[in-house]
Design an enzyme around this catalytic site. Structure first.
Site, PDB file in Angstrom:
ATOM      1  N   CYS A  89       0.861  -1.178   0.000  1.00 44.58           N
ATOM      2  CA  CYS A  89       0.000   0.000   0.000  1.00 44.58           C
ATOM      3  C   CYS A  89       0.898   1.229   0.000  1.00 44.58           C
ATOM      4  O   CYS A  89       1.891   1.273   0.738  1.00 44.58           O
ATOM      5  CB  CYS A  89      -0.885  -0.020   1.249  1.00 44.58           C
ATOM      6  SG  CYS A  89      -1.988   1.390   1.383  1.00 44.58           S
ATOM      7  N   LEU A  90       0.544   2.213  -0.806  1.00 41.76           N
ATOM      8  CA  LEU A  90       1.358   3.428  -0.869  1.00 41.76           C
ATOM      9  C   LEU A  90       1.391   4.150   0.479  1.00 41.76           C
ATOM     10  O   LEU A  90       2.290   4.934   0.735  1.00 41.76           O
ATOM     11  CB  LEU A  90       0.830   4.366  -1.963  1.00 41.76           C
ATOM     12  CG  LEU A  90       0.993   3.853  -3.407  1.00 41.76           C
ATOM     13  CD1 LEU A  90       0.314   4.800  -4.382  1.00 41.76           C
ATOM     14  CD2 LEU A  90       2.454   3.665  -3.779  1.00 41.76           C
ATOM     15  N   HIS A 131      -9.278  -3.762  -2.017  1.00 38.51           N
ATOM     16  CA  HIS A 131      -8.263  -3.016  -1.252  1.00 38.51           C
ATOM     17  C   HIS A 131      -8.623  -1.529  -1.196  1.00 38.51           C
ATOM     18  O   HIS A 131      -8.599  -0.912  -0.128  1.00 38.51           O
ATOM     19  CB  HIS A 131      -6.890  -3.222  -1.916  1.00 38.51           C
ATOM     20  CG  HIS A 131      -5.759  -2.487  -1.275  1.00 38.51           C
ATOM     21  ND1 HIS A 131      -4.681  -3.118  -0.684  1.00 38.51           N
ATOM     22  CD2 HIS A 131      -5.518  -1.149  -1.135  1.00 38.51           C
ATOM     23  CE1 HIS A 131      -3.844  -2.206  -0.210  1.00 38.51           C
ATOM     24  NE2 HIS A 131      -4.325  -1.001  -0.471  1.00 38.51           N
ATOM     25  N   HIS A 135     -10.143   1.178   2.026  1.00 37.19           N
ATOM     26  CA  HIS A 135      -9.629   2.487   2.452  1.00 37.19           C
ATOM     27  C   HIS A 135     -10.773   3.450   2.794  1.00 37.19           C
ATOM     28  O   HIS A 135     -10.647   4.290   3.676  1.00 37.19           O
ATOM     29  CB  HIS A 135      -8.788   3.128   1.342  1.00 37.19           C
ATOM     30  CG  HIS A 135      -7.349   2.696   1.315  1.00 37.19           C
ATOM     31  ND1 HIS A 135      -6.479   2.949   2.345  1.00 37.19           N
ATOM     32  CD2 HIS A 135      -6.617   2.061   0.357  1.00 37.19           C
ATOM     33  CE1 HIS A 135      -5.276   2.478   2.027  1.00 37.19           C
ATOM     34  NE2 HIS A 135      -5.328   1.927   0.820  1.00 37.19           N
TER      35      HIS A 135
END
Ligand code: NI
Length: 163
Positions: A89-90, A131, A135
């Site tokens: 994940c960034l 994913h 968020h």
């Protein structure tokens, strides 16, 4: 367009449930454009608005290399099956972990013109959409993952980490 700053784990905005988009105005369009530019700079395959500090239900993703998906107010309608994905994940730079995701999802969302779309995604598409939608509910993959480890040379599939 502009590059936005990506916030990382520990930022309270990443743990909050995002609010619905009521009106797709110029600010939302600019946000979508900026998110695309920011994601591509980081070689990501997905990015959610809270990762750039905006608590709205918006995310973008590449379910395949050729298609940029822009999801506004996405809702999960159906999910089926299971698959294990290796994700990064960034907002959690330098790490990857194993996550169980649905094999297929059916979602409803608005595109940037405000049109309602219902679509199914399988395999990698189901992973990246799941994913990114997590968020929007304040959930990071590391809360669901097992075997979270340093990413090393990134030879594995790495959601958000490598296109
Ligand atoms: Ni992420």
């Amino acid at each position: 367009m502009a590059i936005r700053k990506i916030v990382t784990e520990g930022d309270p905005g990443l743990a909050r449930k995002c609010r619905e988009v009521k009106e797709i105005n110029e600010r939302i369009i600019t946000l979508l454009d900026d998110m695309k530019e920011t994601m591509e700079l980081e070689f990501g395959v997905g990015l959610a608005a809270p990762q750039v500090g905006v608590g709205r239900r918006i995310c973008i993703a590449y379910p395949t290399q050729d298609e940029l998906l822009e999801l506004i107010n996405p809702e999960l309608l159906e999910k089926e099956g299971e698959q294990i994905s290796v994700e990064g994940c960034l907002s959690v730079p330098g790490y990857i972990g194993d996550v169980i995701r649905p094999k297929r999802v059916k979602i409803k969302y608005l595109d940037r013109t405000g049109k309602e779309i219902i679509r199914e995604f399988t395999d990698f598409g189901a992973i990246v959409v799941s994913h990114e939608m997590d968020h929007l509910d304040g959930i990071l993959y590391i809360e669901k993952a097992t075997n979270v480890r340093e990413a090393g040379d990134q030879t594995e599939i790495n959601i958000e980490g490598e296109k």
